[in-house]
Write an enzyme that holds these catalytic residues in place. Structure first.
Site, PDB file in Angstrom:
ATOM      1  N   HIS A 249      15.186   3.189  13.030  1.00 35.86           N
ATOM      2  CA  HIS A 249      14.654   3.415  14.439  1.00 35.86           C
ATOM      3  C   HIS A 249      15.057   4.773  14.771  1.00 35.86           C
ATOM      4  O   HIS A 249      14.337   5.611  15.558  1.00 35.86           O
ATOM      5  CB  HIS A 249      15.425   2.523  15.392  1.00 35.86           C
ATOM      6  CG  HIS A 249      15.351   2.691  16.906  1.00 35.86           C
ATOM      7  ND1 HIS A 249      14.005   2.201  17.340  1.00 35.86           N
ATOM      8  CD2 HIS A 249      15.930   3.335  17.745  1.00 35.86           C
ATOM      9  CE1 HIS A 249      14.102   2.666  18.812  1.00 35.86           C
ATOM     10  NE2 HIS A 249      15.326   3.256  18.956  1.00 35.86           N
ATOM     11  N   ASN A 360      -3.220  -8.316  -0.025  1.00 36.81           N
ATOM     12  CA  ASN A 360      -3.185  -7.248  -0.917  1.00 36.81           C
ATOM     13  C   ASN A 360      -4.212  -7.506  -2.023  1.00 36.81           C
ATOM     14  O   ASN A 360      -5.031  -6.767  -2.355  1.00 36.81           O
ATOM     15  CB  ASN A 360      -1.942  -7.159  -1.819  1.00 36.81           C
ATOM     16  CG  ASN A 360      -1.898  -6.013  -2.676  1.00 36.81           C
ATOM     17  OD1 ASN A 360      -1.545  -4.857  -2.532  1.00 36.81           O
ATOM     18  ND2 ASN A 360      -2.001  -6.471  -4.115  1.00 36.81           N
ATOM     19  N   ARG A 363      -7.642  -6.910  -0.148  1.00 35.80           N
ATOM     20  CA  ARG A 363      -7.989  -5.586  -0.018  1.00 35.80           C
ATOM     21  C   ARG A 363      -8.533  -5.018  -1.280  1.00 35.80           C
ATOM     22  O   ARG A 363      -9.486  -4.087  -1.234  1.00 35.80           O
ATOM     23  CB  ARG A 363      -6.509  -4.733   0.492  1.00 35.80           C
ATOM     24  CG  ARG A 363      -6.885  -3.270   0.326  1.00 35.80           C
ATOM     25  CD  ARG A 363      -5.442  -2.771   0.752  1.00 35.80           C
ATOM     26  NE  ARG A 363      -5.106  -3.206   2.116  1.00 35.80           N
ATOM     27  CZ  ARG A 363      -3.650  -3.025   2.184  1.00 35.80           C
ATOM     28  NH1 ARG A 363      -2.889  -2.426   1.517  1.00 35.80           N
ATOM     29  NH2 ARG A 363      -3.368  -3.631   3.356  1.00 35.80           N
ATOM     30  N   GLY A 416      -1.128   1.366   3.574  1.00 36.67           N
ATOM     31  CA  GLY A 416       0.002   0.639   3.212  1.00 36.67           C
ATOM     32  C   GLY A 416       0.932   1.844   2.693  1.00 36.67           C
ATOM     33  O   GLY A 416       0.841   2.859   2.319  1.00 36.67           O
TER      34      GLY A 416
END
Length: 455
Positions: A249, A360, A363, A416
């Site tokens: 963050h 995955n 893709r 990714g």
């Protein structure tokens, strides 16, 4: 020295040992009390018969002129002669009708132990039971009367045990078996509880078990220490996950300022290869941080969230979403029926793990993705295959490392950050499972996930 408490394992073993010894001692003492070969008082029934016989002989032969003649008549009138015989001796211990053979030694030994007419006793010599003395008067002489009876009764059970060491040992073992079984149960039950708790931790179920703090004090202490260890592991994992989330963050703020500064530079100076490269790398870095935040958000305290899950309900929607996503890319996902079984785990992490592999495969496949669920005694096996370019043999183990990029099938523009399979590997490991990649017989990559199921 403090005495062992019964609540402790040491105290229970000590108590059972001495209780067994006490039972053996009681059995030996009881056997001696019932041993007819020891000197005992004559039972009331036979004693009454003996006294009546003595009174009968006294009343009949008290005034006989000849002692010898009277003794001969008593012997002739004995209808049970050979089974029940009478022998008399005077106050000096001389036998007036001397016995023959083995009876002589038996009677001589017996009168040395029992010579009080007011307390008749009995004792077994081999198969011959001797009893007496009973006071009688024959031919005006005070005599002692003894009885001999042929003994045909079997010896008492305890006496048989004492006479045979092997049977005595067997009886002691049988007597102590319930105590030893109870001791074994008292030992094995908390040990099995501890073993099951350790197996749950090995499967990734890191939770406290109050049942561990029951039983003998030694196991209570071990259970309390085990629960403290579980609490420490939970705290360390949660701290690590929160640290990862906080770092991810905090990285977003300087990265956002970097991209804004790069956009201002492009506005002032115009497009250039260097600024474009900075923007591309910053975009990749932002994608990595976003995936790290997603990973940390899912994993915070996930090790403490465990549910009993139906496999069909767990991944049914994932398969349907995968089919829809494949259709949008003009591809096909083929999945056979999901078995009806159950497992324990974190649903969000398990869904994410399989979803990452399926996406995955979609893709990088050419046209087809195959998903196969197999349930057997060893657990659940999920096999995901595609017909894409696949992965080189030397890179099969490396694809599960964070941020790893396969050189032949992916580049920086393929999307990714290389965290999907790393997340899957982490989730599978947390659930005590295994994952491996290999070349598929269909031409592409095959990923096989094995997870334990509830029995």
């Amino acid at each position: 020295m403090n005495l062992p408490k019964f609540s402790s394992l040491y105290g229970r073993i000590f108590a059972i040992f001495w209780l067994t010894m006490l039972l053996v001692l009681i059995a030996v003492i009881a056997a001696s009390q019932f041993d007819p070969r020891q000197l005992h008082d004559v039972p009331s029934g036979p004693l009454q018969d003996m006294k009546e016989k003595g009174q009968e002989i006294t009343s009949r032969y008290q005034n006989s002129p000849s002692l010898r003649t009277a003794l001969m008549q008593i012997e002739r009138n004995n209808v049970d002669r050979g089974k029940l015989d009478y022998y008399f001796n005077d106050t000096n211990g001389h036998w007036l009708n001397p016995p023959m053979g083995m009876k002589v030694r038996a009677l001589n030994n017996f009168i040395t132990q029992s010579d009080k007419s007011d307390l008749p006793q009995q004792r077994l010599y081999g198969r011959l039971m001797l009893a007496g003395p009973i006071p009688v008067v024959i031919a005006n002489r005070e005599l002692h009367m003894y009885f001999t009876v042929r003994w045909h009764q079997p010896p008492p059970f305890l006496l048989q045990l004492l006479d045979k060491p092997f049977q005595l040992l067997l009886a002691v073992m049988l007597t102590s078996t319930p105590l030893l079984l109870w001791l074994a149960w008292a030992l094995s039950k908390p040990a099995m509880r501890l073993e099951k708790a350790a197996q749950k931790v090995a499967r990734g179920v890191i939770e406290l078990d109050p049942e561990l703090e029951k039983g003998p004090s030694e196991f209570k202490q071990a259970g309390a220490s085990f629960n403290q260890m579980v609490m420490a592991i939970n705290n360390k994992i949660s701290e690590q996950q929160r640290l990862l989330s906080n770092i991810s963050h905090e990285l977003r703020s300087p990265l956002t300022r970097l991209r804004m500064a790069n956009a201002l530079a492009i506005r002032k100076q115009g497009e250039s290869a260097e600024l474009a490269r900075i923007d591309t790398e910053a975009e990749r870095l932002e994608l990595m941080i976003n995936e790290l935040l997603e990973l940390s958000r899912r994993q915070i305290d996930a090790h403490q969230i465990r549910q009993h899950l139906s496999i069909q309900e767990l991944w049914g929607d994932t398969i349907e979403d995968g089919k829809f996503e494949a259709e949008q890319q003009k591809k096909t996902l083929i999945c056979h029926q999901i078995p009806n079984a159950f497992m324990t785990g974190n649903p969000n992490l398990l869904i994410s793990a399989v979803e990452n592999v399926i996406r995955n495969a979609i893709r990088y496949c050419e046209r087809f993705v195959w998903v196969d669920f197999q349930h057997n005694n060893g657990g659940l096996t999920i096999k995901i295959e595609d017909d894409g370019p696949g992965v080189d043999e030397e890179e099969l183990d490396a694809i599960f490392r964070p941020f790893y990029r396969v050189s032949t099938a992916r580049d920086r523009h393929s999307g990714g950050a290389g965290l999907g399979l790393a997340i899957t590997h982490s989730v599978v490991t947390q659930h005590n499972g295994h994952i491996k990649a290999s070349r598929s017989q269909r031409g592409g990559l095959e990923v096989q996930i094995t997870l334990p199921v509830d029995l």
